[in-house]
Write a protein that holds these residues in place. Sequence first.
Motif, mmCIF file in Angstrom:
data_model
loop_
_atom_site.group_PDB
_atom_site.id
_atom_site.type_symbol
_atom_site.label_atom_id
_atom_site.label_comp_id
_atom_site.label_asym_id
_atom_site.label_seq_id
_atom_site.Cartn_x
_atom_site.Cartn_y
_atom_site.Cartn_z
ATOM 1 N N GLN A 48 1.036 -2.254 15.423
ATOM 2 C CA GLN A 48 2.043 -2.690 14.196
ATOM 3 C C GLN A 48 2.424 -2.235 12.752
ATOM 4 O OE1 GLN A 48 0.145 -6.356 13.081
ATOM 5 N NE2 GLN A 48 -0.830 -6.827 15.301
ATOM 6 N N HIS A 49 3.003 -2.210 12.651
ATOM 7 C CA HIS A 49 4.051 -1.068 11.437
ATOM 8 C C HIS A 49 4.064 -2.193 10.487
ATOM 9 C CE1 HIS A 49 7.146 0.894 8.289
ATOM 10 N NE2 HIS A 49 5.942 2.263 8.855
ATOM 11 N N TYR A 50 3.137 -1.644 9.236
ATOM 12 C CA TYR A 50 3.609 -2.218 7.559
ATOM 13 C C TYR A 50 3.843 -1.084 6.462
ATOM 14 C CZ TYR A 50 1.190 -6.096 9.770
ATOM 15 O OH TYR A 50 -0.140 -6.853 10.365
ATOM 16 N N PHE A 51 4.994 -1.638 5.753
ATOM 17 C CA PHE A 51 5.565 -0.594 4.541
ATOM 18 C C PHE A 51 4.720 -0.237 3.942
ATOM 19 C CE2 PHE A 51 9.075 -1.479 6.624
ATOM 20 C CZ PHE A 51 10.112 -0.902 6.782
ATOM 21 N N ILE A 52 3.938 0.773 3.048
ATOM 22 C CA ILE A 52 3.191 1.353 2.572
ATOM 23 C C ILE A 52 3.321 0.382 0.799
ATOM 24 C CG2 ILE A 52 4.030 3.050 1.305
ATOM 25 C CD1 ILE A 52 1.367 5.034 1.790
ATOM 26 N N ASP A 53 4.323 -0.020 0.366
ATOM 27 C CA ASP A 53 4.765 -0.418 -0.723
ATOM 28 C C ASP A 53 4.629 -1.449 -0.970
ATOM 29 O OD1 ASP A 53 5.920 1.874 -1.672
ATOM 30 O OD2 ASP A 53 8.548 1.858 -1.203
ATOM 31 N N ALA A 54 3.911 -2.490 0.159
ATOM 32 C CA ALA A 54 3.701 -3.600 0.312
ATOM 33 C C ALA A 54 1.960 -3.526 -0.267
ATOM 34 C CB ALA A 54 3.768 -4.799 1.452
ATOM 35 N N PHE A 55 1.576 -2.671 0.127
ATOM 36 C CA PHE A 55 -0.258 -2.477 -0.558
ATOM 37 C C PHE A 55 -0.212 -1.186 -1.809
ATOM 38 C CE2 PHE A 55 0.901 -4.057 3.886
ATOM 39 C CZ PHE A 55 0.212 -5.035 3.746
ATOM 40 N N SER A 56 0.645 -1.564 -2.794
ATOM 41 C CA SER A 56 0.253 -0.188 -3.144
ATOM 42 C C SER A 56 0.054 -0.242 -4.660
ATOM 43 C CB SER A 56 1.400 1.037 -3.597
ATOM 44 O OG SER A 56 1.561 1.588 -2.159
ATOM 45 N N THR A 57 -0.463 -1.316 -5.262
ATOM 46 C CA THR A 57 -0.177 -2.380 -6.748
ATOM 47 C C THR A 57 -1.084 -1.182 -7.084
ATOM 48 O OG1 THR A 57 0.668 -4.385 -6.338
ATOM 49 C CG2 THR A 57 -0.713 -4.146 -7.726
ATOM 50 N N SER A 58 -2.853 -1.448 -6.096
ATOM 51 C CA SER A 58 -3.651 -0.705 -6.526
ATOM 52 C C SER A 58 -3.745 1.382 -6.936
ATOM 53 C CB SER A 58 -5.108 -0.663 -5.920
ATOM 54 O OG SER A 58 -5.231 -2.871 -6.101
ATOM 55 N N ALA A 59 -2.674 1.152 -5.942
ATOM 56 C CA ALA A 59 -2.645 2.876 -5.827
ATOM 57 C C ALA A 59 -1.857 3.244 -6.869
ATOM 58 C CB ALA A 59 -1.834 3.059 -4.693
ATOM 59 N N LYS A 60 -0.890 2.186 -7.228
ATOM 60 C CA LYS A 60 0.134 2.505 -8.721
ATOM 61 C C LYS A 60 -0.891 2.614 -10.122
ATOM 62 C CE LYS A 60 4.341 1.350 -6.691
ATOM 63 N NZ LYS A 60 5.233 0.010 -6.635
ATOM 64 N N ALA A 61 -2.206 1.862 -9.971
ATOM 65 C CA ALA A 61 -3.167 1.406 -11.290
ATOM 66 C C ALA A 61 -4.089 2.967 -10.963
ATOM 67 C CB ALA A 61 -4.100 0.199 -11.031
ATOM 68 N N PHE A 62 -4.423 3.944 -10.008
ATOM 69 C CA PHE A 62 -4.762 4.445 -9.684
ATOM 70 C C PHE A 62 -4.152 5.910 -10.674
ATOM 71 C CE2 PHE A 62 -5.805 8.661 -7.831
ATOM 72 C CZ PHE A 62 -7.630 8.965 -8.420
ATOM 73 N N PHE A 85 -7.064 2.766 -1.558
ATOM 74 C CA PHE A 85 -6.343 1.890 -2.628
ATOM 75 C C PHE A 85 -5.225 1.292 -1.526
ATOM 76 C CE2 PHE A 85 -7.811 4.883 -5.856
ATOM 77 C CZ PHE A 85 -9.236 4.336 -6.332
ATOM 78 N N VAL A 86 -4.622 1.838 -0.927
ATOM 79 C CA VAL A 86 -3.444 1.441 -0.490
ATOM 80 C C VAL A 86 -4.047 0.747 1.707
ATOM 81 C CG1 VAL A 86 -1.947 2.066 1.349
ATOM 82 C CG2 VAL A 86 -1.436 2.709 -0.518
ATOM 83 N N ILE A 87 -5.150 1.488 1.669
ATOM 84 C CA ILE A 87 -6.456 1.085 2.873
ATOM 85 C C ILE A 87 -7.359 -0.878 2.185
ATOM 86 C CG2 ILE A 87 -7.631 0.760 4.242
ATOM 87 C CD1 ILE A 87 -6.427 4.399 4.445
ATOM 88 N N ARG A 88 -7.066 0.169 1.370
ATOM 89 C CA ARG A 88 -8.514 -1.718 0.526
ATOM 90 C C ARG A 88 -7.295 -2.528 0.119
ATOM 91 N NH1 ARG A 88 -11.072 -1.299 -5.104
ATOM 92 N NH2 ARG A 88 -9.070 -1.282 -5.538
ATOM 93 N N ASP A 89 -5.987 -2.682 -0.137
ATOM 94 C CA ASP A 89 -5.223 -3.602 -0.753
ATOM 95 C C ASP A 89 -4.499 -4.115 0.733
ATOM 96 O OD1 ASP A 89 -6.096 -3.585 -3.403
ATOM 97 O OD2 ASP A 89 -3.484 -2.651 -3.131
ATOM 98 N N PHE A 90 -4.844 -3.744 2.677
ATOM 99 C CA PHE A 90 -4.400 -3.888 3.251
ATOM 100 C C PHE A 90 -5.507 -4.462 4.025
ATOM 101 C CE2 PHE A 90 -4.154 -3.570 7.659
ATOM 102 C CZ PHE A 90 -2.671 -3.873 7.800
ATOM 103 N N VAL A 91 -6.545 -4.262 4.049
ATOM 104 C CA VAL A 91 -7.713 -4.686 4.602
ATOM 105 C C VAL A 91 -7.849 -5.964 4.266
ATOM 106 C CG1 VAL A 91 -8.751 -2.615 5.837
ATOM 107 C CG2 VAL A 91 -9.380 -3.399 3.318
#
Length: 186
Positions: A48-62, A85-91
């Motif tokens: 299943q493909h998901y776009f990284i931008d959808a899970f990047s809020t924490s990554a951008k803060a870092f 951070f992307v993985i954390r937001d995703f899981v």
Amino acid sequence: MKDIPIIFVNNGNPDYFRYVVKQAGASNPDAQIYLIGDRENSNIGIGQHYFIDAFSTSAKAFETVYQHLSSNSYEFEIRCFKRWFVIRDFVRDKGLEYFLCLDSDVLLFCDVRDVFNNFLEYDFTISRGHSPHVTLFHTESLEVFCNYLLSLYTKPDYLERLRMFYQNFIDNNKEGGVCDMTAFGR
């Protein structure tokens, strides 16, 4: 035996990546395979493909606190850090408890249930004391790790240690420096 989802985070679509994902699926036909990526790799057709931008809020803060301390490019190192951070937001979003993260250049030849169910009592696994190229994580442990990454760059004593670590590379005329593997090994 617990099912363990497999997660890849990758930007772009290098030639080898399709084979990496295909091999993970061949070795784990019943596993959930998640690819968190971009438009270039959205048509791999496995998992299943998901776009990284959808899970990047924490990554951008870092990214706002990150200080580049490596001879490697900024783009390369920040991407390695931000993936956690992307993985954390995703899981969080998917409600996953345990999951296996694979680097995009790692071929998997085992059923992850057969190997990694033996390690579910641990917070996470790494290779050789610092390398997260094949990492089993518990979601709570990833939370702790991401908080630690933030503290490395926001607490003055931690940041000073990172600077000293990088200065050692400079003083010894070596390539490298601070990377996400540094955080796993410290």
